[in-house]
Design a protein around this motif. Sequence first.
Motif, mmCIF file in Angstrom:
data_model
loop_
_atom_site.group_PDB
_atom_site.id
_atom_site.type_symbol
_atom_site.label_atom_id
_atom_site.label_comp_id
_atom_site.label_asym_id
_atom_site.label_seq_id
_atom_site.Cartn_x
_atom_site.Cartn_y
_atom_site.Cartn_z
ATOM 1 N N ASP A 208 0.898 -1.118 -0.097
ATOM 2 C CA ASP A 208 0.015 -0.249 -0.116
ATOM 3 C C ASP A 208 0.862 1.202 -0.050
ATOM 4 O O ASP A 208 2.133 1.118 -0.110
ATOM 5 C CB ASP A 208 -0.983 -0.033 1.283
ATOM 6 N N GLU A 209 0.352 2.304 0.074
ATOM 7 C CA GLU A 209 1.186 3.605 0.035
ATOM 8 C C GLU A 209 2.174 3.827 1.168
ATOM 9 O O GLU A 209 3.114 4.142 0.968
ATOM 10 C CB GLU A 209 0.192 4.723 0.050
ATOM 11 N N ALA A 210 1.767 3.382 2.380
ATOM 12 C CA ALA A 210 2.317 3.658 3.520
ATOM 13 C C ALA A 210 3.464 2.870 3.410
ATOM 14 O O ALA A 210 4.843 3.049 3.772
ATOM 15 C CB ALA A 210 1.612 3.203 4.880
ATOM 16 N N SER A 211 3.486 1.627 3.027
ATOM 17 C CA SER A 211 4.450 0.815 3.122
ATOM 18 C C SER A 211 5.676 1.129 1.679
ATOM 19 O O SER A 211 6.900 0.879 1.533
ATOM 20 C CB SER A 211 4.145 -0.980 2.960
ATOM 21 N N ALA A 212 4.979 1.646 0.644
ATOM 22 C CA ALA A 212 5.816 2.194 -0.421
ATOM 23 C C ALA A 212 6.583 3.283 0.080
ATOM 24 O O ALA A 212 7.619 3.465 -0.444
ATOM 25 C CB ALA A 212 4.893 2.741 -1.388
ATOM 26 N N ILE A 213 6.071 4.250 0.790
ATOM 27 C CA ILE A 213 6.927 5.480 1.362
ATOM 28 C C ILE A 213 7.942 4.836 2.323
ATOM 29 O O ILE A 213 9.160 5.329 2.199
ATOM 30 C CB ILE A 213 5.916 6.295 2.171
ATOM 31 N N GLU A 214 7.562 3.524 2.953
ATOM 32 C CA GLU A 214 8.741 3.141 3.814
ATOM 33 C C GLU A 214 9.970 2.609 2.960
ATOM 34 O O GLU A 214 11.192 2.823 3.291
ATOM 35 C CB GLU A 214 8.091 1.983 4.752
ATOM 36 N N ALA A 215 9.527 1.797 2.002
ATOM 37 C CA ALA A 215 10.680 1.427 1.059
ATOM 38 C C ALA A 215 11.167 2.498 0.517
ATOM 39 O O ALA A 215 12.422 2.437 0.315
ATOM 40 C CB ALA A 215 10.055 0.493 -0.024
ATOM 41 N N GLY A 216 10.621 3.629 0.180
ATOM 42 C CA GLY A 216 11.192 4.844 -0.533
ATOM 43 C C GLY A 216 12.284 5.015 0.350
ATOM 44 O O GLY A 216 13.630 5.686 -0.117
#
Length: 320
Positions: A208-216
Amino acid sequence: MSQTQSSAPAPGGVLIVGSITADLTTFSSRLPARGETILGDDFTLVLGGKGANQAVAAGLAGGNAHMVGCVGTDLFSELVTGGLRDAGVHIDHVRTVPGPTGIAHIRVDDSGENDIVMVPLANSSLSEEQIDTAFDELGATCRVLLTQLEIPWALTQYAIRKANAAGLTVVLDPAPAATLDEAIWPLVDIVTPNETEASILTGIAVVDEASAIEAGRWFTARGATSALITMAAAGAVLVTADAVEHFDSIQVDAVDTTAAGDAFAGYLGASLADGYDVTDAIRRAIAAGALTVTRRGASPSLPHRTEVDALAAGHAGAVR
């Protein structure tokens, strides 16, 4: 022997160091189970390879695209070099080497999903000397490097180091995903993994968006200037050290997802080289990727800038 296409390099060029393949694609209602044979619906044989696809996309975007790679001496050689030329890509630095051209075997089902086996073959003959020659001739007139992971990683690293030293904007498409030397991240301006690749590289499940931000943030913490995580229908997030932007996707009916990421990367690179700001370049790249999935094949599905720009204009506000 080098393939040649005479033309003087112009400012704002995009240098693409990467793979060139002949793509053999089968289309069927579903993919076969292990050990099973099924009847398919269609077959195509076209130019492919992540490097070549991104070069074609950059050329169709209006970019001054220069391909650096290798092809073989087999019957596929003219197919792939002709496809690059037809898209306006300069192929002075595409080298012909003895043996077969790289091959990708792609299977596509009715949902548009695909799986791919890529055999490098001639791509394995790319060398530091060939990259040096390209940078000697084009480094001063190109603004962006596009590179990927379908050539030996040592050469991808070498090209990134050369581009960083020459002041080019480095865009790394980390596909197919593999464990990379973390010393490279401070030399990368934009890394563009999809959610699967981001998960593999970072160890963070991107769902999801939250995990994508964490990965970024995993990438930026290691020195990358920015991470652009693409998530298909869920859009994309751009993460820098001090900001996050979310970009909505453009909803379309997917027929074949092959080369969607390459369309995205090629349009992103060409747009940045042409002076677009990052936000507008990403909007343009999203439109290119959206159009690509509505068509079958790799390079034949890559869209022309007129239709991309029309689609992007209709979604200009799709960022938050």
